[in-house]
Every structure is written in C-alpha cells, then in structure tokens.
Design an enzyme around this catalytic site. Structure first.
Site, PDB file in Angstrom:
ATOM      1  N   SER A 177      32.441  60.849  31.446  1.00 42.92           N
ATOM      2  CA  SER A 177      31.910  62.194  31.648  1.00 42.92           C
ATOM      3  C   SER A 177      32.323  63.166  30.557  1.00 42.92           C
ATOM      4  CB  SER A 177      32.388  62.735  32.994  1.00 42.92           C
ATOM      5  OG  SER A 177      33.796  62.942  32.966  1.00 42.92           O
ATOM      6  N   CYS A 207      27.297  69.689  40.642  1.00 43.36           N
ATOM      7  CA  CYS A 207      27.371  68.375  40.006  1.00 43.36           C
ATOM      8  C   CYS A 207      26.393  68.262  38.851  1.00 43.36           C
ATOM      9  CB  CYS A 207      27.069  67.308  41.065  1.00 43.36           C
ATOM     10  SG  CYS A 207      27.061  65.630  40.455  1.00 43.36           S
ATOM     11  N   CYS A 216      24.467  63.356  44.742  1.00 39.81           N
ATOM     12  CA  CYS A 216      24.557  62.943  43.343  1.00 39.81           C
ATOM     13  C   CYS A 216      25.295  61.617  43.216  1.00 39.81           C
ATOM     14  CB  CYS A 216      25.257  64.023  42.539  1.00 39.81           C
ATOM     15  SG  CYS A 216      25.430  63.649  40.788  1.00 39.81           S
ATOM     16  N   VAL A 271      39.033  64.338  31.407  1.00 44.00           N
ATOM     17  CA  VAL A 271      40.281  63.585  31.308  1.00 44.00           C
ATOM     18  C   VAL A 271      40.314  62.430  32.305  1.00 44.00           C
ATOM     19  CG1 VAL A 271      41.529  65.106  32.908  1.00 44.00           C
ATOM     20  CG2 VAL A 271      42.801  63.807  31.190  1.00 44.00           C
TER      21      VAL A 271
END
Length: 378
Positions: free
Chosen positions: A11, A195, A99, A14
C-alpha cells in the site's frame, strides 16, 4: 527463476512494508503488488502517486519484484456505488468492510493467483489459525490495532489463502523493525479516511455525489415527545450520523442549556435532523438490534441461539449479548446493557473470545426515536 509463492499487497505504508520484510526474512518467495482503486476526481488530497512511489521504493530496498493493477472500476461498482446508495437512504455504511471483501480479498487474490502465487499477504493486524480442518479469524496480539472487525466478511476460501505477518506484533515493534531495516516508510503516518480514497473534507466530498438538500434541525422535546421545535438548518441529513457532534453549527438556543448538541435521529423522508443535548441522551440508547443476512466465517453459525460478545463500531469494547439466528439468515441481538448510537448501515461483528465468528450489517434497532419514525412512516 524463483516461483513466487506469496504476493504482498503493497500500500505504500509501513504495515505492508514490514509484512513484506518479515516474509522475505523468512525465506518466502514473494513479490509485491500495488493496487490503484480510486480514479482521482480532484476532490481532495488523494495520495495514490505518493503511495505508489513508496511501494516501489520499499520493494527496491527489499529486492522484490512489484506488479501493478488498476481496480478502480471494480472499486466503483463493488464498493463506492453501494456507499453512495446507503448514504442516500440515510444510513451510515462502512466501506472498509466491503472494500476488504470485494477488492483486497477478491480481485487482489485473483490477481495473485494469475501470477502463479498460492497466497496473498497484507499488513492487517489480525491472525489466521487452522484448527480441525477449518480456518479461524483471530484478533491481533495488539488489541489497540486489531482489524478483525473489518475482516469479518471473509470466508474459508479467502482465509486459507491469506497470511497476516503482523498478527503477532505490536505496532511499536513494527515501526522499530522498519527503522532497523532502513525502509523509507518507517516514519510514514498511518493512512486514515475512506478506504483507498484518502483524507479529505468528507462533507465536501460527499456533496459531489449527493447534492445538498437543506432542511430543519429539530430538538427533541424534554417531555418524551420526539418532535420538538426547529432550532437550526442542515445541508442534508445524509451528511450526519447518529451520535455526531461536529458540524451542526448550533449556537446558543433560547430555552436550552449551553451544552453540546448531538445527532439522535434522521427522518430522510421529511428531511429532518433530530438533535438532543448530552452524550448520554436516551434517544440514542438501544438494547436490541436486527441485522441484514449474517455472514459466518466458519460457514454456519455456532447455534441458533448463543451468547457471545459484539462490537457495533470499530475499537468499541466487547459487549455481552444474546444472538438469535432467524429463519431468513438475519440475526436478532439483545445486549446485556443499553448501547449508545447503534447505527443502521454499520457492521455488527460477533466474537467468541479471540475468535471472530462473523457479522452483518445493522438494519434496525429498538432506539425510541427510530421506532417512532418507523411508526410515523408506516
């Protein structure tokens, strides 16, 4: 050429970075995949390009191949259209749940299989356990970051093909691991907002798709009658959710205490927003709810009637309840104590200790104002 066994959803944050790091350090043959799920409409700070660059940088640092897929059409059809329809109906949907089910654990999983992989991995804080031939979804070790609430719509097929490398870790340790490995996302702020759409002024964003329709704000009466006097105007009932305090723009009102106002109900048909003073308003209290068709992670409910705990919103403390599974697949839930601002459209998620049993969309509650509006609409 090494066959990729697991594809990690990168994504640009982290968490997914450390998920990839852990699998690589374990010797797992992996690759990364970055999903674009929102076609930027210019309505706010969509950081997809920044996230894409960070995902590429992390994979470069780890020596991993990275793939790219555009699921923006799938996101619109499978998630966002439903999101808008729910708000237009006066409900408050949870797009993160849909999602996960429709994009991350459906289209992303299909993409990983097309690349020859057996598994997908994500940076979610949750755990999967196989017991007696079935897969169970468990809460994360870091309860403050546990995301099983958003994953309760997953089934056996998805869980069998999913790895959550962060499930046993604390968030502080994830940050430390990223820093020690020199990952460029080590200090990156966690993403918030809708999202894949990101952070933006929510009302302005929603107004691009659901035009404002001004109406009355009415204060519920202190004598038990819900229809009190008009004390303000709103731009659209669908911009508000139960229990909300912000954005009402109600100043001092003659005849009322100088206390904060909260949304306690919405009459979509009449375009009226109801408010009351005090976070513990009785109009916000309910002790029972009815859901839409429930989803069970094991494939079926543990019994037709059973006791468990529930959450009706993310990070809510566990609440004891009794569940009755109805003949049509919906559930009726009665809580051991009254609940505040249980909201139709949101997710009811059920737990047996650390095990997530499944859940459903909340359809209705026994909150007094909701019942009154239902009777008047009949």
């Amino acid at each position: 050429m090494t066959t990729v066994r697991t594809v990690v959803g990168m994504s640009g944050g982290v968490d997914s970075s450390v998920a990839a790091l852990r699998l690589r350090e374990a010797g797992e043959p992996i690759a990364g995949l970055f999903m674009q799920n929102w076609a930027d409409d210019g309505s706010g700070d969509c950081r997809a390009e920044d996230d894409r660059r960070d995902a590429v940088a992390v994979c470069g640092r780890l020596g991993l191949p990275i793939h790219f897929r555009d699921f923006s059409r799938e996101y619109w059809d499978g998630v966002f259209a439903h999101f808008l329809a729910e708000y237009a109906a006066g409900r408050t949907p949870n797009p993160d749940v849909l999602c996960n089910r429709e994009i991350k654990f459906k289209h992303f999983l299909d993409a990983a299989h097309s690349l020859g992989a057996e598994f997908i991995a994500t940076g979610h804080y949750a755990r999967v356990e196989r017991r007696e031939g079935r897969h169970r979804l468990l809460r994360a070790a870091d309860r403050s970051k546990d995301q099983s609430y958003f994953l309760h719509q997953l089934g056996q097929t998805q869980l069998a093909a999913t790895r959550f490398p962060l499930g046993e870790l604390l968030k502080v340790d994830v940050r430390a691991m990223a820093q020690a490995a020199g990952l460029p996302t080590a200090a990156k702020k966690d993403s918030t907002g809708i999202c894949f759409i990101g952070e933006r002024d929510f009302r302005d964003f929603l107004a691009r798709y659901l035009p404002a329709r001004e109406g009355e704000i009415r204060a519920v009466a202190g004598d038990g009658r819900p229809d009190g006097r008009a004390i303000g105007r709103h731009a659209g009932v669908f911009y508000f959710t139960l229990g909300q305090r912000e954005g009402l723009n109600i100043g001092g009102v003659r005849g009322f205490d100088a206390a904060p106002w909260y949304v306690v109900g919405k009459d979509v048909a009449r375009n009226v927003l109801y408010v009351d003073q005090g976070t513990d308003s009785p109009w916000l209290r309910s002790q029972a709810l009815w859901s839409e068709t429930a989803h069970w992670i094991a494939g079926s409910p543990p019994a037709r009637r059973f006791a468990c705990t529930a959450q009706t919103r993310y990070r809510q403390p566990d609440e004891d309840c009794e569940v009755q599974v109805l003949d049509d697949g919906r559930v009726q839930v009665r809580f051991a104590r009254p609940q505040r601002a249980v909201t139709p459209g949101q997710s009811l998620v059920l737990y047996d200790g650390e095990v997530c049993l499944g859940g459903a969309v909340i359809a209705a509650t026994d909150a007094p104002l909701e019942q009154h509006l239902k009777v008047n609409a009949a």
